[in-house]
Design an enzyme around this catalytic site. Sequence first.
Site, PDB file in Angstrom:
ATOM      1  N   HIS C  57      68.384 -32.509 -20.481  1.00 16.59           N
ATOM      2  CA  HIS C  57      67.442 -32.148 -19.311  1.00 16.59           C
ATOM      3  C   HIS C  57      67.305 -33.508 -18.317  1.00 16.59           C
ATOM      4  CE1 HIS C  57      66.891 -28.661 -21.269  1.00 16.59           C
ATOM      5  NE2 HIS C  57      66.258 -28.993 -22.253  1.00 16.59           N
ATOM      6  N   HIS C 219      68.649 -24.297 -21.083  1.00 17.46           N
ATOM      7  CA  HIS C 219      69.130 -24.665 -22.397  1.00 17.46           C
ATOM      8  C   HIS C 219      70.809 -24.050 -22.219  1.00 17.46           C
ATOM      9  CE1 HIS C 219      65.012 -24.859 -23.028  1.00 17.46           C
ATOM     10  NE2 HIS C 219      65.319 -25.866 -23.857  1.00 17.46           N
TER      11      HIS C 219
END
Lengths: 208, 208, 357, 357
Positions: C57, C219
Site C-alpha cells: 500500500h 488488497h
Amino acid sequence: MLTKEQVITWLTLCHEVLEENKTWLTQLDTAIGDADHGNNMNRGFKKVYAQLDAIKDKDIGAIFKATAMTLISTVGGASGPLYGTFFLQAGNKLAGKEELTDNDVAIMLRAGLDGVVMRGKAQAGDKTMVDVLIPVTESVEQDINAGTPLAEALAKAVEVAEQGVKDTIPLVAKKGRASYLGERSRGHQDPGATSSRLIIEALFNASR
Amino acid sequence: MLTKEQVITWLTLCHEVLEENKTWLTQLDTAIGDADHGNNMNRGFKKVYAQLDAIKDKDIGAIFKATAMTLISTVGGASGPLYGTFFLQAGNKLAGKEELTDNDVAIMLRAGLDGVVMRGKAQAGDKTMVDVLIPVTESVEQDINAGTPLAEALAKAVEVAEQGVKDTIPLVAKKGRASYLGERSRGHQDPGATSSRLIIEALFNASR
Amino acid sequence: MKKLINHPDNVIKEQLEGMQAAHADLIKVNFEPYYITRAGGPVKGKVALISGGGSGHEPMHGGFVGHGMLHAACPGEVFTSPTPDQMHEAAKAANGGAGVLNIVKNYTGDVMNFEMAAELAIAEGIQVQNIVIDDDVAVKDSLYTAGRRGVGATVLIEKICGAASEEGYDLKAVSELCRTLNQNARSMGMALTSCITPANGSPSFEIGDDEMEIGIGIHGEPGIQREKIKSVDEITEMMTVGILEDGAYSRKLKEWDHDKGEWVEVEYVDQPFKKGDNVIAFVNSMGGTPVSELYGVYRKMAQVTDKFGIKIVRNLIGPYITSLEMQGCSITLMKVDDKMVKLWDAPVYTPGLKWGM
Amino acid sequence: MKKLINHPDNVIKEQLEGMQAAHADLIKVNFEPYYITRAGGPVKGKVALISGGGSGHEPMHGGFVGHGMLHAACPGEVFTSPTPDQMHEAAKAANGGAGVLNIVKNYTGDVMNFEMAAELAIAEGIQVQNIVIDDDVAVKDSLYTAGRRGVGATVLIEKICGAASEEGYDLKAVSELCRTLNQNARSMGMALTSCITPANGSPSFEIGDDEMEIGIGIHGEPGIQREKIKSVDEITEMMTVGILEDGAYSRKLKEWDHDKGEWVEVEYVDQPFKKGDNVIAFVNSMGGTPVSELYGVYRKMAQVTDKFGIKIVRNLIGPYITSLEMQGCSITLMKVDDKMVKLWDAPVYTPGLKWGM
Ligand SMILES: Nc1ncnc2c1ncn2[C@@H]1O[C@H](COP(=O)(O)OP(=O)(O)O)[C@@H](O)[C@H]1O
Ligand SMILES: Nc1ncnc2c1ncn2[C@@H]1O[C@H](COP(=O)(O)OP(=O)(O)O)[C@@H](O)[C@H]1O
Ligand SMILES: [Mg+2]
Ligand SMILES: [Mg+2]
Ligand SMILES: [Mg+2]
Ligand SMILES: [Mg+2]
C-alpha cells in the site's frame, strides 16, 4: 492416546500438507479473499517445523504454546491470531502433559475451538474455519465419550471436516474478508475451513 | 496555372486526405515515433479548413501565411513548425498574388522546402519529410522549366513523392524521434514523408 | 510478472533496505522484526502514533513515519496484516512515555493482531489505545460483514492525529480526535485492473478489457460489483454520490477501557454529510493510475460536492494508499472543523508527505 | 482502454479543469491557449522560468508551477510539443520584467516550437533564453540522431533553477546554472509495459509478458533495445553503470546570443562522472510502477554508486516525469556542488513538489 512423538508428527505433517497445498489455498483465497492464505499458513508452519527440534523435549502444553507463539509472530492476517489462539488455548489446557489421552485430544480441540471463537467471534455458518472446527470438535467429543478409539474418532473427524468444508461452498460469508463480497462469496469454498480440514487430517494421520 | 479557387481546393483536399489517413499516419508514427503524427496533422488541417471561408478572399500569399499560422499554433510536435514554415515561406514568396503561374508553383515548393530545411536541418536520406519534398521540388522545377503543363508535372510529382516515401523504408533515421531507434527504425515508412506525399497528391488533384 | 523485483521472497526486505538508504534522515528501519520508526528515536512526552498493515500500500504506512505524522509503522507481508510481536516491538521503540495510539484499519486480521499487540504492551505497563478506522461505504451492513473496511481516511487521520501529537495532545485527546475523524470520513474505491502480488505472480482477479470493479478494498480483491467501464464523470458521480448519500452508519468497535482494564465494545453512529459541511477531499490512485487521471476525477467530484452544498477546504491527490500497481482510484471525503484544518496544515515531513518545513 | 477519462478529445481540457479546481491557491490555468501560471501573477523582478512539452508526463510540467520552481508551463496535446503561441502567451503572462528562461527538453518538436516562441518574445522586447536539456545516455551519437533526449534531469533542473530565480539570479546567471546542471546530469529509462494515449486507444508498442524495453524516452515510444525481463538488481546495475561509465559527450546546442541578436550554436562537452562526485539521485516511475518498486531500484542503485565512489547527497523518488500509465522507471544522477544542494533544499511549493514551506 497421542504420544509426544505423535504430537510432533502432527505438527510436522501440518507443515508438509500446508506446503503441498499452498498454491491451492491461495487460489481459494484469491476467489473470495486477498490471495494470501496458502502463503500465510505455509510461512507459519514452515517456521513451526524449523523450531520443532528445539522444543520437542518440552511438555506438550509448552510445545503447543511455542507453536502458538510462532504462528502468531509469522502468519499475520486473520489466520495467524486465530490458529495461534487455537494452539495457545490448547497449550494452556494441556500444560505439563507428556502424552495425551483420548480425552485430552477432545479437550485440546474444544479449547482450541473456544479460543478461535473468542478471538474471531464467528458463528457456525459464517463461512469460516469454525465451520470445520465446530463439527469436528463435536464429533470427536461424542466419539471419545462413547469410547471410540482415537484413530477411529479422528478418521470420522476427517470426514466431518471434509463435509464442513463442502458445506461452506453455498454459504454467504459473514466474517473475514470474504464477507465484503456479499452474494459474490457464495459458490466458493472457504480457504480457512480448508486449511482446518488439512490440519485435522494431519492429526488423524499422526494418530495412526 | 493555379487559380485561387484551386489553392483553396488544395487546402480543402489536404484536410480531407489527412482526416481519411489519420489512423494510418498515426500507426506509422507508432512504429518509429510517438504515435501522434496523424492526430497532429488532422488537428492542424481541420483548423485550416475551418478558417478557409474567412480568408478565402485574401491574396494567395496571405492565405498561405494564415494557413502557416494556423498550423504553427495547432499542430505542435515537429511537424507543426515544419509544415508551418513551409507555408510561411511559400506565402512570403507569393505575397500579393491572386493566382499562381506554373512557375509560381515551382517557386512555392522551393520556398517551402527551403523553409523546412532551414528549420529542421534535415538532409536527403535522413528519413524525414524532406525525402519527399526534395525530389518533388526538383522534379516539378525541371518539368516546369521544360514547359511541361502543371497538371502533368504534378502527376509526375505524385509518382516521385510515392517513390520518395518508399525510399524512406530502408533508411535509418537521423533526424526526429525515429533517430533514437537507430537500426530499429529501418524497415519502416516515415510518417512525415507520407503526409508530405498526401499533400502533394492533394495539390495535383486540385490542379486538374 | 511485470515487476521491478528480485526473488519474491526478498521483496519486502529489499524494498525496506532501499527505503532506509533513501530516507536515513527521516526513518530507521528495523529488520527483525520489521518496523519503521523515526530516525531521531522516540519523541519524549508525545503520544506515539503507530500504524501498520500489509505491505503493498506504499507509501502507507512506512512512508508516513516522520515529523507531524506517525512515530512507527509495521509492514506485514504483501496484503497480510503484520504480527503482534512486530507491533509490540514498534510500540516499545516509539513510546516516548506518553502512551501509544494504534491506528488500525478494520480488517479482521489487522484488528486481531493489533489487539494482541495492545495486550502485550498493556501487560508491560505501556498506555495503549487502539482506534479502528472503517470508512469504506461500499460495505453496507456491519451485521452481516466484518464491517466497513479501513481505506483512504487512514491517510488523512494519520496526518491530522500526527499534528495533534506534535501539539502535545495526550493519549485520551488524540484518541478522541482519531475517533471523531473516523466518524467524519467516508470513502469508496474502484479498479480498472487487478494487481499481482509478488508471491503469486498472477492477477488477483481476471477482468475484461471493458470491465471495472466497483467497491474494492485495497488488497487486490474483487469489489462489491462488476460493471462495464463508464466515463470518468459517471464513475466519479456514482462514487461521490454514494459517499454523500450514505446514511447514518452504526456499529460496535472494540476499544481498551483504561479504567476497567479490559476491552469494551462501544457503539458508534456516523452521521451522514449535510449541506454546509466543510471537507477535506482525497482522490487517491490505487498505484497504476497516473495523477493526470486523478485530476479528471477531482474535477467531477468537486462539481458533485458543490451541488450538494459541501465545501472542499483542502485536498490531497495522488497515490497514497495503494494496491501495488492496480489501476483505479478511491475518493475520501472527511468533514472537518477549523481546528482539524489547522492540524492538517501543520508541518509534516515524511518520505511520503511533506509540507510546511 | 483502461482509463479514467471522458471523451478522448476533452481529456486535456478536463484534467486541467480538475487541476485548476484542486490547486487554485497555487496555479492559474489559462484555457485558450493552454498555459499554467502561478496564482499570484508574475513575480516582479525575478527571472520567469517556463517549461512545457507534451501532456502525459504529469506532474511535469504544470505540477511544478509555484513558489521555488516554474513560473509557467505549457501543456501540449498528449506526447506532442505545445505550440509557439501558447509559449508566447505564457511568457508574456509570466514575465516579471527580468526576462524569461525557457527550459526545453531536447526533442525536435519542442526545440523548434520553443525557438519560434523565443523569436516572438524577443521581437516584442522580452529578454529570453532557451536552454535545451539533453540527459538521456541511451541515445549514443548526437551526429546520427536528433541528439540525446531531455528526460529526468529536467525535473531536478527546474527545481534548482526555480530556487535560483527566487534568490534573485538574473537571466544570465540562471541560464548559466541551467546549462551547468544539464552538463552535470545523465539519465536512463526502461519500460515493462507500453502505455495508451487517449486519442489512439491502443498501446504504443506490443511487448511480451517476459520482455522489457531498455533506453526508452518518455513518449511511450519503444526504446533502444528489447530484452528478456531481468531482476531489478540486474536492470538497475545496467542502467546505473550505463550512466556512470558514459564517456564525454559532445554536441552543439542552439542558444540566443543577446549581443549578436541571433541564434548561435554552442558546442558543449559533458564530462563523465568521477570518483568523489556528489550527486542528487532521482529514481522516477514512468507512471504505473509503484513507489515500493522504486525503493528496490534505489537500493541497488545506491550500492552501485557506492562502488564507483559516487556519493548520493540528496534523492527524489516517485512518479515525477511519466509516460501516462506506463510501468517502468528511470534513473537520473546529477553532479552537484554545495551551492546547488542549497538551492535544492530551498523551499518549493507546487502541486507536484513541496517542501520547506
Ligand atoms: N472472524 C473469523 N473467525 C474465524 N475465522 C475467520 C474469521 N475471519 C476470517 N477467518 C478465516 O480466515 C481465513 C482467511 O485467512 P487469511 O487469508 O490467512 O487471512 P486474511 O483474511 O487476513 O488475508 C478465512 O478463509 C476464514 O476461514
Ligand atoms: N528535423 C526534421 N526535419 C524534417 N522533418 C522532420 C524533422 N524531424 C522530424 N521530421 C518529420 O516529422 C515527422 C514526425 O512528425 P510528428 O509525429 O507530428 O512530430 P513529433 O515527432 O514531434 O511527434 C517525422 O516522420 C519526420 O518526417
Ligand atoms: Mg487472505
Ligand atoms: Mg510523432
Ligand atoms: Mg491477507
Ligand atoms: Mg509528438
